[in-house]
Scaffold this motif. Structure first.
Motif, PDB file in Angstrom:
ATOM      1  N   ASN A 322       0.825  -1.209   0.000  1.00  0.00           N
ATOM      2  CA  ASN A 322       0.000   0.000   0.000  1.00  0.00           C
ATOM      3  C   ASN A 322       0.858   1.258   0.000  1.00  0.00           C
ATOM      4  OD1 ASN A 322      -2.349  -1.547   0.054  1.00  0.00           O
ATOM      5  ND2 ASN A 322      -2.417  -1.582   2.295  1.00  0.00           N
ATOM      6  N   LEU A 323       1.954   1.238   0.761  1.00  0.00           N
ATOM      7  CA  LEU A 323       2.827   2.409   0.834  1.00  0.00           C
ATOM      8  C   LEU A 323       3.585   2.630  -0.468  1.00  0.00           C
ATOM      9  CD1 LEU A 323       4.245   1.862   4.436  1.00  0.00           C
ATOM     10  CD2 LEU A 323       2.667   3.660   3.714  1.00  0.00           C
ATOM     11  N   ALA A 324       3.801   1.573  -1.251  1.00  0.00           N
ATOM     12  CA  ALA A 324       4.503   1.729  -2.532  1.00  0.00           C
ATOM     13  C   ALA A 324       3.683   2.498  -3.550  1.00  0.00           C
ATOM     14  CB  ALA A 324       4.866   0.347  -3.089  1.00  0.00           C
ATOM     15  N   LYS A 325       2.389   2.650  -3.288  1.00  0.00           N
ATOM     16  CA  LYS A 325       1.537   3.413  -4.206  1.00  0.00           C
ATOM     17  C   LYS A 325       1.621   4.907  -3.943  1.00  0.00           C
ATOM     18  CE  LYS A 325      -1.673  -0.485  -4.432  1.00  0.00           C
ATOM     19  NZ  LYS A 325      -3.046  -0.964  -4.147  1.00  0.00           N
ATOM     20  N   ALA A 326       2.093   5.313  -2.743  1.00  0.00           N
ATOM     21  CA  ALA A 326       2.238   6.743  -2.428  1.00  0.00           C
ATOM     22  C   ALA A 326       3.560   7.250  -2.974  1.00  0.00           C
ATOM     23  CB  ALA A 326       2.162   6.965  -0.918  1.00  0.00           C
ATOM     24  N   GLU A 327       3.590   8.480  -3.462  1.00  0.00           N
ATOM     25  CA  GLU A 327       4.779   9.016  -4.118  1.00  0.00           C
ATOM     26  C   GLU A 327       5.933   9.199  -3.139  1.00  0.00           C
ATOM     27  OE1 GLU A 327       7.006   9.986  -7.311  1.00  0.00           O
ATOM     28  OE2 GLU A 327       4.922   9.272  -7.309  1.00  0.00           O
ATOM     29  N   LYS A 328       5.642   9.668  -1.907  1.00  0.00           N
ATOM     30  CA  LYS A 328       6.714   9.967  -0.956  1.00  0.00           C
ATOM     31  C   LYS A 328       7.390   8.705  -0.415  1.00  0.00           C
ATOM     32  CE  LYS A 328       4.823  14.398   0.596  1.00  0.00           C
ATOM     33  NZ  LYS A 328       4.371  15.185   1.773  1.00  0.00           N
ATOM     34  N   ILE A 331       9.761   4.529  -3.199  1.00  0.00           N
ATOM     35  CA  ILE A 331      11.052   3.837  -3.339  1.00  0.00           C
ATOM     36  C   ILE A 331      11.358   3.013  -2.101  1.00  0.00           C
ATOM     37  CG2 ILE A 331      13.515   4.147  -3.679  1.00  0.00           C
ATOM     38  CD1 ILE A 331      11.847   4.707  -6.147  1.00  0.00           C
ATOM     39  N   GLU A 332      11.193   3.616  -0.933  1.00  0.00           N
ATOM     40  CA  GLU A 332      11.521   2.909   0.311  1.00  0.00           C
ATOM     41  C   GLU A 332      10.616   1.696   0.503  1.00  0.00           C
ATOM     42  OE1 GLU A 332      12.207   3.906   5.069  1.00  0.00           O
ATOM     43  OE2 GLU A 332      11.322   5.394   3.723  1.00  0.00           O
ATOM     44  N   ALA A 333       9.318   1.876   0.273  1.00  0.00           N
ATOM     45  CA  ALA A 333       8.395   0.758   0.443  1.00  0.00           C
ATOM     46  C   ALA A 333       8.639  -0.332  -0.595  1.00  0.00           C
ATOM     47  CB  ALA A 333       6.955   1.261   0.347  1.00  0.00           C
ATOM     48  N   THR A 334       8.962   0.048  -1.826  1.00  0.00           N
ATOM     49  CA  THR A 334       9.240  -0.942  -2.872  1.00  0.00           C
ATOM     50  C   THR A 334      10.480  -1.757  -2.531  1.00  0.00           C
ATOM     51  OG1 THR A 334       8.255   0.526  -4.535  1.00  0.00           O
ATOM     52  CG2 THR A 334       9.638  -1.265  -5.333  1.00  0.00           C
ATOM     53  N   TYR A 335      11.487  -1.088  -1.967  1.00  0.00           N
ATOM     54  CA  TYR A 335      12.710  -1.808  -1.563  1.00  0.00           C
ATOM     55  C   TYR A 335      12.391  -2.851  -0.495  1.00  0.00           C
ATOM     56  CZ  TYR A 335      17.002  -2.736   0.991  1.00  0.00           C
ATOM     57  OH  TYR A 335      18.041  -3.352   1.634  1.00  0.00           O
ATOM     58  N   LEU A 354      12.824  -5.125  -6.691  1.00  0.00           N
ATOM     59  CA  LEU A 354      14.195  -4.651  -6.491  1.00  0.00           C
ATOM     60  C   LEU A 354      14.768  -4.057  -7.766  1.00  0.00           C
ATOM     61  CD1 LEU A 354      15.610  -7.537  -4.247  1.00  0.00           C
ATOM     62  CD2 LEU A 354      14.946  -5.240  -3.539  1.00  0.00           C
ATOM     63  N   SER A 355      14.346  -4.565  -8.918  1.00  0.00           N
ATOM     64  CA  SER A 355      14.815  -3.988 -10.184  1.00  0.00           C
ATOM     65  C   SER A 355      14.332  -2.555 -10.349  1.00  0.00           C
ATOM     66  CB  SER A 355      14.331  -4.847 -11.359  1.00  0.00           C
ATOM     67  OG  SER A 355      14.878  -6.134 -11.302  1.00  0.00           O
ATOM     68  N   SER A 360      15.951   3.113 -10.478  1.00  0.00           N
ATOM     69  CA  SER A 360      15.791   4.508 -10.022  1.00  0.00           C
ATOM     70  C   SER A 360      17.112   5.131  -9.603  1.00  0.00           C
ATOM     71  CB  SER A 360      14.807   4.553  -8.858  1.00  0.00           C
ATOM     72  OG  SER A 360      15.357   3.931  -7.710  1.00  0.00           O
ATOM     73  N   GLU A 361      18.123   4.288  -9.303  1.00  0.00           N
ATOM     74  CA  GLU A 361      19.443   4.737  -8.855  1.00  0.00           C
ATOM     75  C   GLU A 361      19.333   5.649  -7.625  1.00  0.00           C
ATOM     76  OE1 GLU A 361      22.407   5.760 -11.772  1.00  0.00           O
ATOM     77  OE2 GLU A 361      21.155   5.012 -13.406  1.00  0.00           O
ATOM     78  N   ASP A 362      18.393   5.348  -6.765  1.00  0.00           N
ATOM     79  CA  ASP A 362      18.230   6.104  -5.520  1.00  0.00           C
ATOM     80  C   ASP A 362      19.472   5.913  -4.657  1.00  0.00           C
ATOM     81  OD1 ASP A 362      16.075   7.491  -3.632  1.00  0.00           O
ATOM     82  OD2 ASP A 362      17.135   5.979  -2.443  1.00  0.00           O
TER      83      ASP A 362
END
Length: 858
Positions: A322-328, A331-335, A354-355, A360-362
């Motif tokens: 759910n958090l991966a859908k929010a813009e802020k 990246i962190e939630a997707t990781y 992870l890809s 994104s090269e964050d």
């Protein structure tokens, strides 16, 4: 313990029986400083100590318990003196009259002359010390007459009462010279009934009726020693003369002095006072308005707390989804979503999420995501991994030092699968020698070098790798098999047949490449003119142990071996054997491919073969051909990836079940907390009217508050779990769609591989069967030439053959149908002799040679 005390008492009284002899000896002694009874007592104590040390067992530390130490009396003549002042007592009077008291002082004995003490010149202090008694005896109302009375009582009566007499055993056992029972195993017969061993019983005794009432002995106590006189101090002159040098006077302690090194001119107080300090007013602090944290941030904090706790990924994956859908928090939630998927074995979801982070090269999460991806990456994703990292703008900045070797190795494998050999070689050489992947990277480097047509360099790399494996005794059978087979092939291409033969023989028998390596070893033996060895190795493959193996080339090697030793009958039989099986197999496979050329159909047939028995034909095609298609490495890699997709789909259901179990557990805990809260509430209500319960009101109120807080916390967890479960269901739905799509793709790729392999097998069998016609011509041509040579009067190698005009009465040739031992497979050699015609000069007779037959003469 009580039994030990009685034994000690008995042997003490037995020792007392020696009192008259000891006392008589003391009576004959002319001079002594001790009384006669003192001598008796010392000897008695010595005897008691000997019996104590003998009968009392050792304690836990291995030391024997001991009674108080007894001072041994010296072996000198002693006088007997009365212990009563002013009265002399003779031994005879002490024997018959009860007038000898046992209280008195026992003086220490004089030192032994061997100790080097001069008694005449001893100082008064030493003499005063020697005259002090060591022990005082406090025994009373006991005399020597009573001792004799007890002795007579022991002589007349029975000391120990026998409660149950013992008996001798009935079993007769042989004994050795030392008296130890032994068993004669030769004389023991086999029987179902084992005789019982009877060794008898011991005598049971009792000490309950034995009691010594007339003797009363008290433990000796040490005397109070007097202080010895103080030694006079040494004079100052004598001390200085003994010292030899003057004694230095000790000075007062010195105070540490600080030693500062001053740089430049010293600063005076006047100069410091002249300094003017300009004070400035700092900026005014303005309080900023309090900003409430967004709901996404609070959920992220809660999810991260559970993530750091560990073993909670099944709970928080839905939250991260759910958090991966929010813009802020994307990246962190997707990781963390990809990290949890990797932890739970969901490889497809882990690679996809992870890809995204790596692409994104964050700066905060891309490096960690790349490290997770490279570790234990499934081979199905190696191509995509290579393209992902290759397209990064700053790939070097994202690769950490700990992940350098893993990333380089995965990049090398991905490039090799894409046939980009230069890039693969570059990345393979970056793997450090200290890495666990070093040996595999070196092998990959050699393969890339060979693919780039540097045969010498590739051979050098493989030889170095092989020597390193041998030196370090590496037991990786797969790596050893790959290295030895490819090294042997390179050596064969350079006509180094002896070295190639040695490397072929290093392939482990339990490896999938062993059959192919043994066939190639047969070609190498033909090249070295070792026809018997080549025939024997192919004979191993033609044993019943390999009846399910597809191996048409082995018949060709065996036939050529027979041709080179002019055994034309065996050569023709081998060709007929292959014709019998492989021509019918080829026709069946051709008919199947004519009607089932679709990849999905072919994959379904192979899957049916894998699920059934390995010796059953499927769809009219022999099981040997299905086995050959299914055992290829390219198909096995795809099938492994497909199996992982199926397992990954089942893991989603397992995560959903775990969330339900977690909710049920929390719901039960909340109900129990609510019950305890109600019980406390009822107690507080009763305490309002019952004074005896009012003392516990504070405690019950605190417990009630804790239960209320616990119930609120558990209900919050239930709400969070339900939100996470809903998020996980969305994640599961999307992931399964991706899994099904990927599974279809992999199944199609596996079908393409099977179609290509089936067509390749069909083509190879057509080629081998066509070549059989040339081999058959060689057999007929060689046999005819041999016959013409013999008709012309030539001699053959084997002159002891049966003439053709003799008609045998029974079959003299038959196929071997005995036992084959697994450890002997691959080590057979043909016992047939070379019977080719030879001229008088000893050189082989000329005969026609084809290209295939000529291989043995190279």
């Amino acid at each position: 313990m009580q039994g030990r005390i009685w034994i000690f008492a008995i042997f003490t009284l037995l020792t007392m029986m020696q009192v008259p002899q000891v006392y008589a000896q003391a009576e004959k002694t002319p001079k002594s400083e001790l009384s006669g009874f003192a001598v008796l007592k010392e000897n008695l104590q010595i005897k008691i100590k000997e019996w104590w040390d003998y009968w009392v067992p050792s304690d836990s530390v291995g030391q024997k318990s001991s009674i108080p130490k007894v001072v041994d009396a010296p072996a000198q003549s002693q006088d007997i003196k009365s212990t009563v002042p002013g009265q002399a007592v003779t031994p005879r009077e002490a024997q018959y009259k009860d007038i000898v008291p046992l209280n008195g002082l026992v003086k220490p004995a004089k030192p032994y002359p061997s100790l080097g003490v001069n008694v005449r010149t001893e100082s008064p202090a030493v003499k005063a010390m020697r005259d002090q008694p060591l022990f005082t005896s406090e025994a009373s109302k006991v005399n020597l007459g009573k001792v004799y009375e007890v002795r007579d009582q022991i002589k007349l009566g029975q000391i120990i009462k026998i409660t149950q007499p013992g008996r001798t055993g009935t079993s007769k056992l042989a004994r050795n010279k030392a008296g130890i029972p032994i068993s004669n195993w030769k004389s023991i017969k086999v029987t179902k009934k084992i005789p019982r061993l009877d060794i008898g019983t011991e005598t049971s005794v009792s000490a309950d009726d034995f009691n010594v009432e007339k003797l009363n002995w008290a433990v000796q106590k040490a005397s109070d020693f007097k202080r010895l006189p103080t030694v006079e101090p040494l004079a100052a002159k004598e001390f200085q003369s003994a010292l030899g040098t003057a004694v230095l006077k000790v000075n007062e302690p010195r105070v540490l002095q600080a030693n500062f090194r001053v740089v430049g001119q010293p600063v005076s107080k006047e100069e410091i006072d002249k300094i003017i300090y300009n004070l400035q007013t700092g900026p005014e602090i303005k309080l900023q308005p309090y900003k409430v944290l967004p709901e996404e941030t609070l959920k992220m904090v809660a999810a991260l707390l559970l993530f750091e706790k560990g073993n909670s990924c099944h709970i928080i994956m839905g939250m991260f989804n759910n958090l991966a859908k929010a813009e802020k928090t994307k990246i962190e939630a997707t990781y963390h979503l990809g990290a949890c998927a990797d932890q739970l074995g969901m490889h497809q979801a882990a690679f996809d999420n992870l890809s995204q982070v790596v692409a994104s090269e964050d700066k905060n999460f891309a490096s960690g995501a790349l490290t997770l991806l490279a570790k234990d990456l499934p081979s199905i994703y190696e191509k995509d991994f290579y393209n992902l990292v290759k397209n990064l703008k700053d790939s070097k900045g994202l690769i950490s030092s700990e992940a350098q070797d893993e990333v380089s190795y995965r990049m090398a494998k991905g490039a090799y699968r894409l046939k980009q050999y230069k890039s693969s070689l570059l990345h393979a050489d970056k793997v450090s020698s200290s890495s666990d992947l070093s040996d595999h990277a070196r092998f990959l480097s050699a393969m890339n070098t060979f693919a780039l047509r540097d045969r010498v360099g590739a051979l050098k790399k493989l030889e170095d790798l092989w020597n390193s494996l041998e030196t370090r005794k590496v037991q990786d059978s797969n790596l050893r098999a790959l290295a030895s087979v490819n090294l042997a092939r390179m050596l064969f291409s350079q006509k180094k047949y002896s070295e190639a033969l040695d490397k072929y023989m290093q392939v482990p028998k339990d490896h999938a490449l062993w059959v192919q390596a043994l066939i190639e070893q047969g070609w190498t033996q033909l090249a070295t003119e070792d026809y018997s060895g080549a025939i024997g190795n192919m004979y191993s493959l033609h044993s019943p142990y390999f009846k399910a193996v597809y191996q048409p080339e082995s018949f060709v090697v065996r036939t050529i071996g027979y041709l080179n030793i002019c055994q034309y009958g065996d050569a023709y039989k081998t060709l007929s054997w292959m014709e019998k099986d492989y021509r019918s197999w080829n026709n069946k496979l051709g008919a199947y491919l004519a009607n089932h050329s679709q990849p999905k159909t072919l994959y379904t047939s192979v899957k049916s073969y894998i699920r059934g028995k390995s010796t059953e034909d499927v769809d009219g095609v022999p099981h040997q051909l299905w086995r050959e298609m299914a055992r290829r490495k390219d198909f096995l890699n795809l099938q492994t990836a497909l199996n992982e997709k199926v397992d990954e789909s089942e893991r989603y259901e397992g995560v959903n079940a775990k969330i339900k179990e977690e909710k049920a557990s929390i719901r039960w805990r909340a109900e129990q907390s609510k019950k305890r809260f109600d019980e406390l509430k009822l107690k507080l209500t009763k305490a309002k009217t019952d004074r005896s319960l009012q003392k516990s009101i504070d405690q019950w109120r605190n417990s009630q508050k804790l239960e209320r807080d616990l119930t609120i916390a558990l209900r919050f967890q239930l709400a969070m779990l339900e939100q996470s479960r809903q998020g996980f269901l969305d994640f599961q739905k999307l992931s399964k769609v991706k899994l099904n799509r990927e599974s279809e793709t992999i199944m199609s790729q596996a079908g393409d591989v099977l179609v290509a392999k089936a067509k390749g097998i069909h083509s190879d069998m057509n080629r081998v069967l066509e070549n059989n016609e040339f081999l058959r011509y060689e057999v007929f041509s060689g046999s005819g030439e041999n016959i013409r040579y013999q008709v012309a009067g030539g001699e053959v190698g084997n002159a002891n053959r049966v003439p053709a005009h003799i008609r045998p009465t029974k079959m003299m040739n038959w196929n071997f149908d005995g036992e084959f031992w697994v450890d002997e497979i691959g080590s057979y050699r043909s016992s047939l002799q070379n019977v080719c015609p030879t001229a008088n000069t000893g050189t082989p007779a000329p005969r026609p040679q084809s290209d295939q037959a000529a291989l043995g003469s190279n």
